[in-house]
Design a protein around this motif. Structure first.
Motif, PDB file in Angstrom:
ATOM      1  N   SER A 141       0.806  -1.222   0.000  1.00 42.85           N
ATOM      2  CA  SER A 141       0.000   0.000   0.000  1.00 42.85           C
ATOM      3  C   SER A 141       0.837   1.270   0.000  1.00 42.85           C
ATOM      4  O   SER A 141       0.333   2.342  -0.324  1.00 42.85           O
ATOM      5  N   PHE A 142       2.128   1.175   0.355  1.00 41.57           N
ATOM      6  CA  PHE A 142       2.988   2.367   0.418  1.00 41.57           C
ATOM      7  C   PHE A 142       3.812   2.557  -0.845  1.00 41.57           C
ATOM      8  O   PHE A 142       4.570   3.523  -0.947  1.00 41.57           O
ATOM      9  N   LEU A 248       1.528  -4.524   9.222  1.00 42.53           N
ATOM     10  CA  LEU A 248       1.807  -5.352   8.045  1.00 42.53           C
ATOM     11  C   LEU A 248       0.546  -5.536   7.204  1.00 42.53           C
ATOM     12  O   LEU A 248       0.601  -5.508   5.969  1.00 42.53           O
ATOM     13  N   SER A 249      -0.588  -5.708   7.870  1.00 43.78           N
ATOM     14  CA  SER A 249      -1.851  -5.849   7.148  1.00 43.78           C
ATOM     15  C   SER A 249      -2.200  -4.559   6.409  1.00 43.78           C
ATOM     16  O   SER A 249      -2.598  -4.580   5.238  1.00 43.78           O
ATOM     17  N   SER A 250      -2.021  -3.416   7.076  1.00 38.34           N
ATOM     18  CA  SER A 250      -2.294  -2.136   6.422  1.00 38.34           C
ATOM     19  C   SER A 250      -1.335  -1.880   5.262  1.00 38.34           C
ATOM     20  O   SER A 250      -1.690  -1.216   4.284  1.00 38.34           O
ATOM     21  N   MET A 251      -0.121  -2.387   5.396  1.00 38.56           N
ATOM     22  CA  MET A 251       0.853  -2.262   4.310  1.00 38.56           C
ATOM     23  C   MET A 251       0.551  -3.194   3.138  1.00 38.56           C
ATOM     24  O   MET A 251       1.168  -3.075   2.075  1.00 38.56           O
ATOM     25  N   ASN A 252      -0.343  -4.161   3.370  1.00 35.42           N
ATOM     26  CA  ASN A 252      -0.641  -5.217   2.381  1.00 35.42           C
ATOM     27  C   ASN A 252       0.573  -6.099   2.127  1.00 35.42           C
ATOM     28  O   ASN A 252       0.794  -6.581   1.019  1.00 35.42           O
ATOM     29  N   ARG A 253       1.349  -6.327   3.198  1.00 34.80           N
ATOM     30  CA  ARG A 253       2.473  -7.248   3.100  1.00 34.80           C
ATOM     31  C   ARG A 253       1.937  -8.667   3.282  1.00 34.80           C
ATOM     32  O   ARG A 253       1.128  -8.931   4.183  1.00 34.80           O
ATOM     33  N   PRO A 254       2.352  -9.629   2.448  1.00 33.47           N
ATOM     34  CA  PRO A 254       1.729 -10.961   2.427  1.00 33.47           C
ATOM     35  C   PRO A 254       2.306 -11.944   3.443  1.00 33.47           C
ATOM     36  O   PRO A 254       2.557 -13.109   3.123  1.00 33.47           O
ATOM     37  N   TYR A 255       2.547 -11.505   4.673  1.00 37.01           N
ATOM     38  CA  TYR A 255       3.031 -12.373   5.740  1.00 37.01           C
ATOM     39  C   TYR A 255       2.742 -11.677   7.049  1.00 37.01           C
ATOM     40  O   TYR A 255       2.439 -10.477   7.089  1.00 37.01           O
ATOM     41  N   ASN A 256       2.828 -12.421   8.146  1.00 36.11           N
ATOM     42  CA  ASN A 256       2.734 -11.794   9.464  1.00 36.11           C
ATOM     43  C   ASN A 256       4.080 -11.903  10.168  1.00 36.11           C
ATOM     44  O   ASN A 256       5.018 -12.540   9.668  1.00 36.11           O
ATOM     45  N   ALA A 257       4.168 -11.299  11.332  1.00 36.99           N
ATOM     46  CA  ALA A 257       5.452 -11.234  12.035  1.00 36.99           C
ATOM     47  C   ALA A 257       5.954 -12.618  12.419  1.00 36.99           C
ATOM     48  O   ALA A 257       7.151 -12.914  12.296  1.00 36.99           O
TER      49      ALA A 257
END
Length: 424
Positions: A141-142, A248-257
């Motif tokens: 998203s960034f 991470l969800s707001s960034m739309n990154r396809p993994y979690n911590a």
């Protein structure tokens, strides 16, 4: 590559800041600072060479074409679809002159076909970059990159191997695989690990290094190859961005911590002496103090040897630009300083692990403060006191100490000179 083509067309490349007839600016658009640098470069050049023909290409030319039209002094704007053909769009050298309005060659979309590169330019450093991939489908998203570089596509295998062979014939010992999302390299059934296997067969190539790679594209096959290969460097730069799941969800990154942490532990367990870097972003919209502490905790916990810290830059046209709860810039900068300080601590601790060990170092050109500088296979930066030009030599070095900038070493044997053959 552009420079190689222009030289062939009769131009002579001069250092930035010298009088010039033609300025070609290959731009970045990943941050606002990068775009500001583009504008500065143009203004500075036109101050000393007011009649210089200015051609702008790259990602800013793709995503910011309307803004570039308004900047005084630009004569040609070439979007990424046409970047490699830029020299063909220039007037003849004797006819270069300022234009009343810039000519624009631009398309909103970029070809999705796998590609070859029209020129093999000579690298500007000891370690040669080999572009194998372009474009990205992830849509963080960034990030403007999918708009600037288009969909994922890969370089044709034969073309990549051919350039690697030319680089080795030119005296280069290490090749760095680059691209926007290199873990997505595909040629039929051949993936990144398969490409590396092909490159390992190139006679005379001593090191293969992977540049930044997304965590979701790191396969067990790639880790296994890195663990067992004598040529693939034990080094991974894996962007984290945030250690907080909501961010991470707001960034739309396809993994979690948790998934990221598991990957790092798996890589470290599989690969001895792994050098590990990451990217971390601070100040993303909605990043609370608690969210930042989650990122800081992971940065402390995991065995990174360094990290690059970025302050969130709002990019018009991205989903993040519309998010509420923007973080005050003073807060973001303070968080960036905390992480940058931690990165220095991590870098020093990584170097201290090798005191008393002997590592193989590929030296860069030049010297700094009396030290010749180079990198070990795992990207440990090493400086040795020497009056000998060690550029492009691969030498055994014993690590005897550390500094704030690099590990301190001593050559274990005198260097033999090596001839560099220019890449044509």
């Amino acid at each position: 590559m552009l420079a190689a083509r222009l030289r062939r067309d009769g131009y002579r490349v001069v250092e930035f800041g010298e009088p010039t007839d033609l300025l070609v600016v290959n731009t970045c658009s990943v941050t606002e600072d990068a775009e500001r640098t583009c504008r500065y470069v143009i203004r500075k050049t036109l101050r000393h060479s007011p009649e210089a023909f200015v051609a702008v290409t790259g990602c800013y030319a793709q995503t910011g074409v309307q803004e570039l039209r308004t900047i005084p002094g630009i004569d040609l704007i070439v979007g990424n679809q046409f970047k490699w053909d830029l020299p063909s769009f220039l007037p003849a050298p004797h006819a270069l002159k300022k234009q009343p309005d810039p000519e624009v060659l631009h398309t909103r979309t970029i070809d999705r076909e796998d590609f070859t590169l029209p020129e093999y330019g000579e690298p500007g450093s000891t370690r040669a970059l080999l572009k194998i991939q372009d474009g990205c489908n992830v849509m963080c998203s960034f990030c403007l990159i999918p708009f600037a570089r288009g969909h994922e596509r890969s370089r044709l295998l034969d073309d990549a191997i051919r350039e690697a062979e030319m680089l080795v014939a030119g005296g280069y010992r290490e090749i760095v695989l680059t691209g926007v999302n290199i873990g997505q390299y595909r040629q039929g059934k051949l993936d990144l690990a398969g490409l590396i296997a092909q490159l390992e067969a190139v006679e005379g190539l001593e090191r293969i290094r992977i540049s930044s790679i997304e965590p979701t594209t790191i396969t067990n096959a790639l880790l296994d190859r890195m663990a067992s290969s004598s040529k693939l460097c034990p080094y991974l730069h894996i962007p984290l961005q945030s250690g907080d799941d909501s961010i991470l969800s707001s960034m739309n990154r396809p993994y979690n911590a948790e998934e990221f942490v598991r990957l790092i532990h798996r890589a470290v367990a599989a690969i001895p002496h792994l050098g590990l870097g990451t990217d971390v972003m601070v100040g993303f919209p909605g990043e609370t103090e608690e969210a930042f502490e989650h990122t800081l905790g992971i940065a402390r916990e995991l065995p990174f040897s360094y990290f690059h810290v970025f302050t969130y830059s709002q990019r018009p046209g991205t989903a993040a630009a519309r998010l509420p709860n923007q973080v005050p810039i003073a807060v973001a900068r303070q968080r960036a300083k905390i992480l940058a300080d931690l990165s220095r601590v991590k870098r020093l601790a990584f170097a201290e692990r090798y005191i008393g060990s002997t590592v193989s170092v590929l030296f860069e050109s030049g010297a700094m403060d009396g030290y010749r500088l180079g990198v070990a296979a795992n990207f440990l930066k090493v400086g040795v006191p020497s009056n000998i030009d060690l550029a492009n030599h691969l030498k055994e070095v014993r690590i005897i100490g550390t500094s704030d900038r690099w590990a301190l070493g001593q050559l274990t044997a005198e260097c033999q000179p090596m001839r560099r053959v220019p890449v044509l």
